[in-house]
Design a protein around this motif. Structure first.
Motif, PDB file in Angstrom:
ATOM      1  N   GLY A 148      21.452  -4.780  -5.804  1.00 37.91           N
ATOM      2  CA  GLY A 148      21.576  -3.704  -4.814  1.00 37.91           C
ATOM      3  C   GLY A 148      22.999  -3.198  -4.683  1.00 37.91           C
ATOM      4  O   GLY A 148      23.245  -1.977  -4.631  1.00 37.91           O
ATOM      5  N   PHE A 149      23.976  -4.145  -4.634  1.00 37.71           N
ATOM      6  CA  PHE A 149      25.385  -3.742  -4.541  1.00 37.71           C
ATOM      7  C   PHE A 149      25.830  -3.009  -5.794  1.00 37.71           C
ATOM      8  O   PHE A 149      26.614  -2.043  -5.728  1.00 37.71           O
ATOM      9  CB  PHE A 149      26.268  -4.968  -4.314  1.00 37.71           C
ATOM     10  N   ALA A 150      25.349  -3.440  -6.970  1.00 43.77           N
ATOM     11  CA  ALA A 150      25.709  -2.766  -8.221  1.00 43.77           C
ATOM     12  C   ALA A 150      25.216  -1.325  -8.203  1.00 43.77           C
ATOM     13  O   ALA A 150      25.935  -0.397  -8.631  1.00 43.77           O
ATOM     14  CB  ALA A 150      25.112  -3.515  -9.411  1.00 43.77           C
ATOM     15  N   TRP A 151      24.019  -1.117  -7.703  1.00 44.64           N
ATOM     16  CA  TRP A 151      23.468   0.248  -7.594  1.00 44.64           C
ATOM     17  C   TRP A 151      24.249   1.059  -6.561  1.00 44.64           C
ATOM     18  O   TRP A 151      24.616   2.211  -6.795  1.00 44.64           O
ATOM     19  CB  TRP A 151      21.986   0.131  -7.194  1.00 44.64           C
ATOM     20  N   PHE A 152      24.535   0.410  -5.421  1.00 46.12           N
ATOM     21  CA  PHE A 152      25.223   1.116  -4.331  1.00 46.12           C
ATOM     22  C   PHE A 152      26.638   1.531  -4.753  1.00 46.12           C
ATOM     23  O   PHE A 152      27.073   2.676  -4.511  1.00 46.12           O
ATOM     24  CB  PHE A 152      25.269   0.207  -3.102  1.00 46.12           C
ATOM     25  N   LEU A 153      27.377   0.620  -5.382  1.00 44.72           N
ATOM     26  CA  LEU A 153      28.760   0.896  -5.728  1.00 44.72           C
ATOM     27  C   LEU A 153      28.889   1.860  -6.907  1.00 44.72           C
ATOM     28  O   LEU A 153      29.818   2.663  -6.963  1.00 44.72           O
ATOM     29  CB  LEU A 153      29.498  -0.416  -6.054  1.00 44.72           C
TER      30      LEU A 153
END
Length: 646
Positions: free
Chosen positions: A264-269
């Motif tokens: 999720g963080f990889a997608w968000f960032l």
């Protein structure tokens, strides 16, 4: 997979059959995915995007649906399935059009399950071999004609005279009729040297005849025989999968949460949904799903090589954490093969005392009954007729003679119920006193010697060295005998003259937990069932205790208690090591993928390598028995030597 019970030792074990069917089903499913992946790669290489998408949706759709159904079934049984990450990853690859990566994940998932089955079958090979060795036929001698006819094992009846030819497996428990026989008992008792028997001796099913044929009389039907009991225990052990699921479940939720957070963080960032898919491609948790089952099956297989049948893989995990141990005395710390060494007469002579005791002990199943009867027969004493006899559990035998006399044989407290207080003789280590009364008089005292097992002291020492803090003896025998044996083997706490109920209460009160109980005999069944882990010594045939215990030692070697404790610790260590290795590698790959340095297809291929590493690592548990043999280190020999000398 539900537990099944065999009706006789001739049929193939259902556990082996069900595993084979499951393996074939998964292999067919894996072949379907391989065909889909191969087609996908060809379409991808030739640039046929639309056809590739159709193939991916078809193959992945079927895999997702089948996996989701299995996952829901697991959830309904209370097990959180790790396959949810694989399902999310496949859906994500379809969403971002990473079709080849999705097909590789599907292969990894189905191939991992097939590899798990294959590795488990390899790990349980010794258990399967034990079941497949069950005798199938017997050679019965016709009582009137003397002709030999071949019959199935199920047709053997009690009293049948059987011919056992060279190198044949004994079909049933029975009595040797021939003057001599040499039998290989290694498959049942673990003793590597063939044993010689004479006419009248008891022989066990599942053992192997030597080079000379002999005749025997069946004393049990095949389904009730020693080897059939062992087969049933093994079958139950192979069918047990619960502990493997439990070990993986501990890491399922945390691993799932961590993987989804990183993705999720990889997608968000990055703002790129492809990153989400790339992270989950390497987050599929096949190492967690594979490592625990393979390691536990390997550990159970190693235990089988040591002649220890573990009914439930969860026993391995519990044994690895055991902190207290309780031991019975007779037949456990001692050999259970007593001999009459002295008789102290009181109101009756030595021969009369032995006569009275043998008459009553004919009706007892206690380990001391046979040597007393054998001693009377050796002196050619004529035993008085008995009109009625009752065995009073843990106390002795109460017999009514034809002339009206009442005979009691057993513990001093049992005798004192009918007589005045009695004097107790001085006993040496391994000796036991059996008291005999007639009416209200003490007839005499019979002294039996039951030698301490050679490796008893070494076993206690090894358990202490493994972190077992509290070791006690719990026995129904009298205080002097119990304390002398305990002192010899290195046990400080002794609970003597106990009943089955007080044994249970004592074991339940022992701290710290978990508690291991080791026993032998019918009276040990309740306490073996009540302990956290019960191990039954059943080297000369299964008893009620064997059915109540979590593990059964089929040899006469008490050192196997320490051996299987070592195997359990080693197995759990290997399982956790393999799981954590898979987790660390997967998390590392997830972080690399999160920063965009690991394309989905490359990540899927790397995850396959992680799966293979996890399987190879877990299969090390197959060699745990070798470590157990090495654990019988020279540092234990002095204690064993002292015990044997005593």
């Amino acid at each position: 997979m539900p537990t099944q019970t065999i009706a006789s030792p001739t049929r193939e074990a259902p556990s082996s059959t069900s595993r084979a069917v499951e393996f074939l089903r998964r292999r067919k499913f894996m072949i379907f995915v391989i065909i889909g992946l191969t087609a996908g790669l060809v379409l991808w290489a030739t640039g046929q995007t639309t056809a590739l998408a159709v193939t991916a949706y078809l193959v992945l759709g079927i895999v997702i649906v089948v996996t989701a159904i299995d996952m829901v079934r697991d959830l309904m049984r209370g097990h959180w399935g790790l396959d949810i990450l694989a399902v999310i990853a496949m859906i994500a690859t379809l969403a971002v059009q990473e079709y080849v990566a999705g097909l590789i994940i599907a292969l990894m998932l189905t191939g991992g399950e097939a590899l798990e089955d294959l590795a488990a079958r390899r790990a349980s090979r010794e258990l399967d071999q034990l079941m497949s060795r069950a005798p199938a036929f017997a050679q019965r001698i016709h009582p009137s004609t003397g002709e030999v006819e071949s019959i199935t094992i199920d047709e053997v009846q009690v009293g049948d005279e059987l011919l056992v030819r060279s190198s044949e497996i004994l079909p049933a428990d029975g009595e040797l009729l021939s003057e001599h026989a040499t039998i290989d008992e290694s498959s049942v008792t673990g003793e590597p040297i063939p044993v010689s028997y004479g006419a009248g001796d008891h022989v066990l099913s599942g053992t192997v005849n030597g080079t000379a044929s002999f005749t025997m009389r069946a004393q049990k039907m095949a389904a009730d025989s020693n080897y059939a009991s062992i087969v049933r225990l093994v079958e139950r052990a192979v069918e047990s999968h619960a502990p493997m699921v439990r070990l993986a479940d501990r890491y399922a939720v945390p691993f799932t949460v961590v993987a989804l957070l990183i993705a999720g963080f990889a997608w968000f960032l990055s703002g790129d949904p492809v990153r989400f898919a790339e992270v989950l491609v390497v987050a599929t948790p096949c190492p967690l799903l594979i490592a625990a089952p393979v390691a536990f099956m390997g550990g159970m297989s190693s235990a089988a090589r040591l002649n220890v049948i573990i009914k439930d893989g969860g026993v391995l995990e519990m044994l690895a954490r055991v902190r207290s141990a309780a031991f019975d005395k007779t037949g456990t710390l001692t050999q259970g093969k007593a001999d009459v060494v002295d008789i102290h007469p009181a109101s009756r002579s030595s021969s009369e005392t032995l006569q009275l005791a043998a008459a009553a002990e004919q009706y007892s199943v206690h380990v001391f009954a046979d040597p007393i009867v054998a001693a009377a027969r050796a002196q050619q004493l004529e035993l008085p007729d008995v009109t009625n006899a009752d065995e009073v559990a843990t106390n002795g035998v109460l017999a009514h003679l034809a002339g009206g006399a009442v005979v009691r044989v057993g513990k001093p407290a049992f005798i004192e119920e009918a007589t005045v207080s009695i004097d107790r003789p001085e006993l040496r280590a391994g000796e036991t006193a059996v008291y005999v009364s007639v009416g209200d008089e003490l007839a005499g005292t019979i002294i039996l010697s039951d030698p301490i097992r050679p490796h008893a002291a070494g076993t206690i020492s090894r358990l202490r060295g493994a972190g077992v803090a509290e070791i006690v003896m719990v026995t129904g025998d009298v205080v002097p005998t119990a304390e002398s044996v305990a002192q010899t083997v290195g046990i400080q706490t002794v609970h003597a003259e106990t009943t089955p109920q007080t044994k249970v209460e004592i074991v339940q009160a022992i701290r710290p937990r978990p508690v291991l109980m080791v026993g032998d005999g019918i009276n040990d069944a309740p306490v073996l069932a009540a302990a956290d882990i019960g191990i039954a010594m059943a080297g000369r045939g299964a008893t009620v205790a064997s059915e109540s215990a979590a593990a059964v030692i089929t040899s006469n070697d008490i050192a196997r208690v320490a051996d299987v404790a070592y195997v359990s610790r080693r197995t759990v260590h290997i399982a956790l090591q393999s799981i954590w290795m898979g987790i660390i590698i997967s998390v590392g790959l997830m972080l690399v993928a999160a920063f965009g340095y690991l394309p989905a297809v490359a990540g899927a291929l790397l995850q396959e390598v992680v799966d293979l590493v996890a399987i190879v690592s877990a299969l090390r548990a197959l060699r745990a028995h070798k470590g157990a043999e090495r654990d019988r280190a020279p540092r234990h020999e002095p204690a064993q030597a002292d015990a044997a000398a005593a």
